[in-house]
Design a protein around this motif. Structure first.
Motif, PDB file in Angstrom:
ATOM      1  N   ALA A   1      -7.789   5.399   5.803  1.00 20.72           N
ATOM      2  CA  ALA A   1      -7.975   5.894   7.174  1.00 20.72           C
ATOM      3  C   ALA A   1      -9.022   6.987   7.212  1.00 20.72           C
ATOM      4  CB  ALA A   1      -6.642   6.399   7.730  1.00 20.72           C
TER       5      ALA A   1
ATOM      6  N   SER B   1      -3.139   4.520   1.942  1.00 18.89           N
ATOM      7  CA  SER B   1      -3.354   4.297   3.376  1.00 18.89           C
ATOM      8  C   SER B   1      -4.101   5.472   4.003  1.00 18.89           C
ATOM      9  CB  SER B   1      -2.012   4.102   4.089  1.00 18.89           C
ATOM     10  OG  SER B   1      -1.345   2.961   3.586  1.00 18.89           O
TER      11      SER B   1
ATOM     12  N   LEU C   1       0.843  -1.192   0.000  1.00 17.05           N
ATOM     13  CA  LEU C   1       0.000   0.000   0.000  1.00 17.05           C
ATOM     14  C   LEU C   1       0.877   1.240   0.000  1.00 17.05           C
ATOM     15  CD1 LEU C   1      -2.700  -0.987   2.615  1.00 17.05           C
ATOM     16  CD2 LEU C   1      -2.884  -1.070   0.136  1.00 17.05           C
TER      17      LEU C   1
END
Length: 275
Positions: free
Chosen positions: A67, A63, A58
């Motif tokens: 998130a 990422s 990733l």
């Protein structure tokens, strides 16, 4: 020539050494290959093959996006939960407010009824006292210290202005003694205190305090049963009770005792009404 010369020989042709060697080499190679394959097969059968799939790595941006998406989802869930709690609280508050309003209206209605009943009762009592005062005033006659006027008044009901006047007239002729409180000797304030006790009214013992009780009334607007005082309000030195027709009854002094007198001869400074 041999008699068998024309018959083909049944013997197989002889192979050359070169061909035999070549075939032997090929055969050996094949056997070697088979041996290697067999060995590999045996090894594969003994140890299972494990295939490892390498997951893609990733990136930082991906990422962060994941998130952020998780945060947004959690915030939405929290918002929905908070909204549900607020709706439930608002519903509960509205229900409680409705109940409180109904209870307040019920209390207010009960208070209005109680006030109306009290007002009606007070009006009836005032009318009764006014009638009673009028009757007493009409029946009262001048006679100085004579007690004969009390004979013309019918015994009044207990707790009324009439009970005060009846008690006072029953003490006519008693002696005046400073500090005495009956039954046959009185001073001015003890006689007034005892008379109003017949109507259920507790008055202070001394004339100074009695002059501050009830409602202040003018001496030109007197009613039967009003307390007359001489001197300043709160510092009066003498008290008596108005009985109508410009007369009052009091424990006058040691020389007169308990008598009926005319206000014209000894005007009062003021008056209070407690009944």
């Amino acid at each position: 020539m041999s008699h068998t010369a024309h018959i083909p020989s049944h013997r197989k042709p002889r192979r050359s050494a070169t061909k035999v060697a070549l075939r032997a080499g090929v055969a050996g190679g094949v056997l070697s290959t088979l041996a290697v394959a067999a060995a590999a097969g045996t090894a594969n059968a003994a140890e299972p093959v494990t295939e490892t799939i390498e997951m893609p790595t990733l990136s930082a941006d991906l990422s962060a996006q994941i998130a952020h998406s998780a945060d947004v989802t959690q915030q939405a869930a929290d918002s929905y939960e908070s909204r549900a709690e607020q709706d439930a609280a608002a519903s509960k508050a509205a229900k409680q407010a409705k109940e409180d309003q109904a209870q307040a209206e019920k209390k207010a209605e009960a208070k209005r009824k109680a006030e109306a009943a009290a007002k009606k009762k007070a009006e009836q009592e005032r009318a009764s006292r006014s009638t009673e005062r009028t009757n007493l005033s009409t029946q009262s006659t001048g006679g100085g210290s004579s007690a004969s006027s009390s004979d013309s008044v019918a015994p009044p009901a207990s707790g009324s202005v009439g009970s005060v006047i009846s008690f006072l007239k029953s003490q006519l002729g008693d002696a005046y003694v400073m500090g005495a409180s009956g039954p046959n000797a009185w001073d001015c304030s003890s006689l007034v205190q005892a008379a109003f006790k017949q109507a259920g009214v507790d008055l202070p013992r001394v004339s100074q305090d009695q002059s501050t009780m009830g409602t202040e009334v003018g001496t030109s607007n007197l009613q039967v049963g009003d307390i007359l005082y001489w001197g300043g309000k709160g510092s009066a030195y003498h008290v008596g009770v108005y009985i109508g027709n410009g007369q009052y009854l009091d424990a006058a002094n040691p020389s007169k005792g308990v008598v009926i007198q005319d206000l014209s001869g000894y005007p009062a400074s003021g008056a209070v009404r407690v009944l």
